[in-house]
Design a protein around this motif. Sequence first.
Motif, PDB file in Angstrom:
ATOM      1  N   VAL A 140      -3.739   2.455  11.864  1.00  0.00           N
ATOM      2  CA  VAL A 140      -4.633   2.361  10.769  1.00  0.00           C
ATOM      3  C   VAL A 140      -3.843   1.403   9.647  1.00  0.00           C
ATOM      4  CG1 VAL A 140      -5.361   2.792   8.472  1.00  0.00           C
ATOM      5  CG2 VAL A 140      -5.762   4.286  10.692  1.00  0.00           C
ATOM      6  N   VAL A 141      -4.973   0.532   9.112  1.00  0.00           N
ATOM      7  CA  VAL A 141      -4.620  -0.962   8.316  1.00  0.00           C
ATOM      8  C   VAL A 141      -5.696  -0.813   7.538  1.00  0.00           C
ATOM      9  CG1 VAL A 141      -3.847  -3.598   8.012  1.00  0.00           C
ATOM     10  CG2 VAL A 141      -3.523  -2.349  10.152  1.00  0.00           C
ATOM     11  N   HIS A 142      -4.621  -0.889   5.720  1.00  0.00           N
ATOM     12  CA  HIS A 142      -5.438  -0.321   5.070  1.00  0.00           C
ATOM     13  C   HIS A 142      -5.439  -2.153   3.891  1.00  0.00           C
ATOM     14  CE1 HIS A 142      -5.818   3.629   4.655  1.00  0.00           C
ATOM     15  NE2 HIS A 142      -5.084   4.036   4.324  1.00  0.00           N
ATOM     16  N   SER A 143      -6.722  -1.788   3.884  1.00  0.00           N
ATOM     17  CA  SER A 143      -6.384  -3.829   2.840  1.00  0.00           C
ATOM     18  C   SER A 143      -6.622  -5.162   4.247  1.00  0.00           C
ATOM     19  CB  SER A 143      -5.132  -4.690   1.825  1.00  0.00           C
ATOM     20  OG  SER A 143      -5.522  -3.435   0.714  1.00  0.00           O
ATOM     21  N   ALA A 144      -7.352  -4.455   4.926  1.00  0.00           N
ATOM     22  CA  ALA A 144      -7.505  -5.206   6.585  1.00  0.00           C
ATOM     23  C   ALA A 144      -8.158  -6.679   6.741  1.00  0.00           C
ATOM     24  CB  ALA A 144      -7.759  -4.465   7.116  1.00  0.00           C
ATOM     25  N   ALA A 145      -8.506  -6.999   5.600  1.00  0.00           N
ATOM     26  CA  ALA A 145      -9.193  -8.354   4.952  1.00  0.00           C
ATOM     27  C   ALA A 145      -8.440  -9.011   4.520  1.00  0.00           C
ATOM     28  CB  ALA A 145     -10.936  -8.377   4.200  1.00  0.00           C
ATOM     29  N   GLY A 162      -2.371   1.142  20.638  1.00  0.00           N
ATOM     30  CA  GLY A 162      -3.903   1.860  21.211  1.00  0.00           C
ATOM     31  C   GLY A 162      -5.174   0.838  20.587  1.00  0.00           C
ATOM     32  N   ARG A 163      -5.677   1.919  19.369  1.00  0.00           N
ATOM     33  CA  ARG A 163      -6.905   2.022  18.933  1.00  0.00           C
ATOM     34  C   ARG A 163      -6.359   1.940  17.595  1.00  0.00           C
ATOM     35  NH1 ARG A 163     -11.859   2.558  19.658  1.00  0.00           N
ATOM     36  NH2 ARG A 163     -13.122   3.591  17.263  1.00  0.00           N
ATOM     37  N   VAL A 164      -7.113   0.665  17.066  1.00  0.00           N
ATOM     38  CA  VAL A 164      -7.279   0.104  15.471  1.00  0.00           C
ATOM     39  C   VAL A 164      -7.520   0.124  14.634  1.00  0.00           C
ATOM     40  CG1 VAL A 164      -6.570  -1.997  14.239  1.00  0.00           C
ATOM     41  CG2 VAL A 164      -4.916  -2.193  16.158  1.00  0.00           C
ATOM     42  N   ILE A 165      -7.722   1.102  13.405  1.00  0.00           N
ATOM     43  CA  ILE A 165      -8.944   1.567  12.409  1.00  0.00           C
ATOM     44  C   ILE A 165      -7.834   0.361  10.977  1.00  0.00           C
ATOM     45  CG2 ILE A 165      -9.418   3.426  11.618  1.00  0.00           C
ATOM     46  CD1 ILE A 165      -8.367   5.054  14.074  1.00  0.00           C
ATOM     47  N   ALA A 166      -9.481  -0.141  10.462  1.00  0.00           N
ATOM     48  CA  ALA A 166      -9.116  -0.837   9.483  1.00  0.00           C
ATOM     49  C   ALA A 166      -9.663  -0.670   8.304  1.00  0.00           C
ATOM     50  CB  ALA A 166      -9.772  -2.485   9.912  1.00  0.00           C
ATOM     51  N   GLY A 202     -11.494   8.682  17.286  1.00  0.00           N
ATOM     52  CA  GLY A 202     -12.304   9.787  18.188  1.00  0.00           C
ATOM     53  C   GLY A 202     -11.936  11.071  17.623  1.00  0.00           C
ATOM     54  N   GLY A 203     -11.472  11.723  16.367  1.00  0.00           N
ATOM     55  CA  GLY A 203     -11.784  12.989  15.779  1.00  0.00           C
ATOM     56  C   GLY A 203      -9.695  13.757  16.156  1.00  0.00           C
ATOM     57  N   ARG A 204      -8.984  12.307  17.014  1.00  0.00           N
ATOM     58  CA  ARG A 204      -7.838  12.921  16.828  1.00  0.00           C
ATOM     59  C   ARG A 204      -7.120  12.382  15.591  1.00  0.00           C
ATOM     60  NH1 ARG A 204      -9.214  10.797  20.703  1.00  0.00           N
ATOM     61  NH2 ARG A 204      -8.995   8.915  20.870  1.00  0.00           N
ATOM     62  N   PRO A 205      -5.792  12.518  15.011  1.00  0.00           N
ATOM     63  CA  PRO A 205      -4.934  12.139  13.626  1.00  0.00           C
ATOM     64  C   PRO A 205      -4.198  10.970  14.196  1.00  0.00           C
ATOM     65  CG  PRO A 205      -4.506  15.165  14.159  1.00  0.00           C
ATOM     66  CD  PRO A 205      -5.638  14.652  15.466  1.00  0.00           C
ATOM     67  N   VAL A 206      -4.117  10.412  13.152  1.00  0.00           N
ATOM     68  CA  VAL A 206      -3.938   8.962  14.060  1.00  0.00           C
ATOM     69  C   VAL A 206      -2.048   9.112  13.710  1.00  0.00           C
ATOM     70  CG1 VAL A 206      -5.697   7.780  12.247  1.00  0.00           C
ATOM     71  CG2 VAL A 206      -3.463   8.308  11.470  1.00  0.00           C
ATOM     72  N   ASP A 207      -1.551   8.011  14.164  1.00  0.00           N
ATOM     73  CA  ASP A 207       0.330   7.905  14.469  1.00  0.00           C
ATOM     74  C   ASP A 207       0.205   7.103  12.881  1.00  0.00           C
ATOM     75  OD1 ASP A 207       0.325   9.356  17.034  1.00  0.00           O
ATOM     76  OD2 ASP A 207      -1.088   7.087  17.755  1.00  0.00           O
ATOM     77  N   VAL A 208       0.232   5.694  13.216  1.00  0.00           N
ATOM     78  CA  VAL A 208       0.692   4.877  11.812  1.00  0.00           C
ATOM     79  C   VAL A 208      -0.623   4.241  11.031  1.00  0.00           C
ATOM     80  CG1 VAL A 208       1.418   2.694  11.649  1.00  0.00           C
ATOM     81  CG2 VAL A 208       1.587   4.145  13.548  1.00  0.00           C
ATOM     82  N   VAL A 209      -0.001   4.578   9.276  1.00  0.00           N
ATOM     83  CA  VAL A 209      -0.905   4.042   8.807  1.00  0.00           C
ATOM     84  C   VAL A 209       0.148   2.742   8.059  1.00  0.00           C
ATOM     85  CG1 VAL A 209      -1.892   4.233   6.148  1.00  0.00           C
ATOM     86  CG2 VAL A 209      -1.904   6.031   8.150  1.00  0.00           C
ATOM     87  N   VAL A 210      -0.622   1.369   7.680  1.00  0.00           N
ATOM     88  CA  VAL A 210       0.161   1.251   6.656  1.00  0.00           C
ATOM     89  C   VAL A 210      -0.952   0.751   5.134  1.00  0.00           C
ATOM     90  CG1 VAL A 210       0.233  -2.006   6.561  1.00  0.00           C
ATOM     91  CG2 VAL A 210       1.097  -0.659   8.572  1.00  0.00           C
ATOM     92  N   ASP A 211      -0.240   1.489   4.554  1.00  0.00           N
ATOM     93  CA  ASP A 211      -0.688   1.269   3.290  1.00  0.00           C
ATOM     94  C   ASP A 211       0.079   0.346   2.298  1.00  0.00           C
ATOM     95  OD1 ASP A 211      -2.630   2.460   1.345  1.00  0.00           O
ATOM     96  OD2 ASP A 211      -0.702   3.556  -0.141  1.00  0.00           O
ATOM     97  N   ALA A 213      -2.083  -0.234  -1.191  1.00  0.00           N
ATOM     98  CA  ALA A 213      -2.533   0.801  -1.877  1.00  0.00           C
ATOM     99  C   ALA A 213      -1.966   1.957  -2.736  1.00  0.00           C
ATOM    100  CB  ALA A 213      -4.212   1.416  -2.327  1.00  0.00           C
ATOM    101  N   GLY A 214      -1.797   2.542  -2.686  1.00  0.00           N
ATOM    102  CA  GLY A 214      -0.898   3.750  -3.254  1.00  0.00           C
ATOM    103  C   GLY A 214      -2.516   4.799  -4.056  1.00  0.00           C
ATOM    104  N   GLY A 215      -1.904   6.006  -4.835  1.00  0.00           N
ATOM    105  CA  GLY A 215      -2.764   6.580  -5.139  1.00  0.00           C
ATOM    106  C   GLY A 215      -3.385   7.422  -4.264  1.00  0.00           C
ATOM    107  N   ALA A 216      -4.042   7.686  -4.377  1.00  0.00           N
ATOM    108  CA  ALA A 216      -5.162   8.311  -4.348  1.00  0.00           C
ATOM    109  C   ALA A 216      -5.121   7.901  -2.107  1.00  0.00           C
ATOM    110  CB  ALA A 216      -6.452   8.278  -4.316  1.00  0.00           C
ATOM    111  N   MET A 217      -5.196   6.975  -1.609  1.00  0.00           N
ATOM    112  CA  MET A 217      -5.655   6.445  -0.854  1.00  0.00           C
ATOM    113  C   MET A 217      -4.458   6.960  -0.134  1.00  0.00           C
ATOM    114  SD  MET A 217      -7.297   3.002  -0.858  1.00  0.00           S
ATOM    115  CE  MET A 217      -6.840   2.124   0.413  1.00  0.00           C
ATOM    116  N   PHE A 218      -2.801   6.728  -0.762  1.00  0.00           N
ATOM    117  CA  PHE A 218      -1.836   6.751   0.022  1.00  0.00           C
ATOM    118  C   PHE A 218      -2.092   8.741   0.906  1.00  0.00           C
ATOM    119  CE2 PHE A 218       2.229   9.486   0.096  1.00  0.00           C
ATOM    120  CZ  PHE A 218       2.632   8.852   0.872  1.00  0.00           C
ATOM    121  N   ASP A 219      -2.483   9.196  -0.334  1.00  0.00           N
ATOM    122  CA  ASP A 219      -2.268  10.881   0.255  1.00  0.00           C
ATOM    123  C   ASP A 219      -3.125  11.384   0.777  1.00  0.00           C
ATOM    124  OD1 ASP A 219      -0.745  11.669  -2.322  1.00  0.00           O
ATOM    125  OD2 ASP A 219      -2.454  11.553  -3.934  1.00  0.00           O
TER     126      ASP A 219
END
Length: 327
Positions: A140-145, A162-166, A202-211, A213-219
Amino acid sequence: MADTIRAVRQHEFGGPEVLRVEDVPRPVPGPGEVRIGVRSVGINFADTHARENKYVQRSHLPLIPGQEVVGVREDTGERVVALTRGGGAYAEEVTVPVGLCVPIPDGLDDDQALGLLVQGLTAWHLHRTCARLEGGEAVVVHSAAGGTGSLTVQLAKPMGAGRVIATASSPEKRALALELGADAAVDPRPEGLTERLIEANGGRPVDVVVDMAGGAMFDGSLRALGPFGRIVVCGISTKEQNEIRTGQLLKHSRSVIGFWLFHCLEDPERRFVAPLRDLFARAARGEVRVVVGGRWPLEDAHQAHRALLERRTTGKLVLDVDAGVSG
């Protein structure tokens, strides 16, 4: 040759309005430094924190902001990209350590080289050094733009994802993330974020998050991680700190990893120069490109900061040292 140059300098901490162009003494190289005639300057979100003295590294007044430039080495005439370390980049000339000054290959334009410095190196280390991606993992990549996010999206699959979620804050920014290679793009609002990220995978937890922002988005992102998942923190744009309970990390086998690019300068050849050259090679292969989201003359640095803070920008933001005052 004149004894002064133009630079953006602030004499107090505060909002974008404290940034003003004035004549300052021409910088003199110290031992192990070289002077560069600046062509363009990179704008980073960290510059807005430094302007308020809220960055990881303390600021001192009077301050010339900025840490990255493209220009010409005075001693060799080479076109280079360079890191200033202690600020000073928003100016017609800067002095930098020789070891943080890298020649730009022929065929790579100034904007591409500039965008691959702070933001490109950050994206590279987020995957390689921090997350240590394994083949096929969901990222997962936050602030992807944004400047860093757009490069992090592009580097994810070449580095093993594998799968990239923005996530991005508008339909237009989410469309850009998909164009850059994300498999899915979702709204980053904290409400329901955990569920949206899992659904996008696809209904599965993710492996990596790049954050960033912090705050509630991090949680919300932390809760979306599966066993052995990692969340890598490289910014706190919300200015909201988070507290982590170690028992929760233990219970779910999750990791929280912090990253600040300037620690890489303790081993510059391995963690700065070599990765940057790798990025140059990837750009030459068409594997990654810098999205330039806006250009301003030095005189309008305050407008650039305001646009960045108001989330009106995408990609890399540039100060054009040779440009005149905008209309």
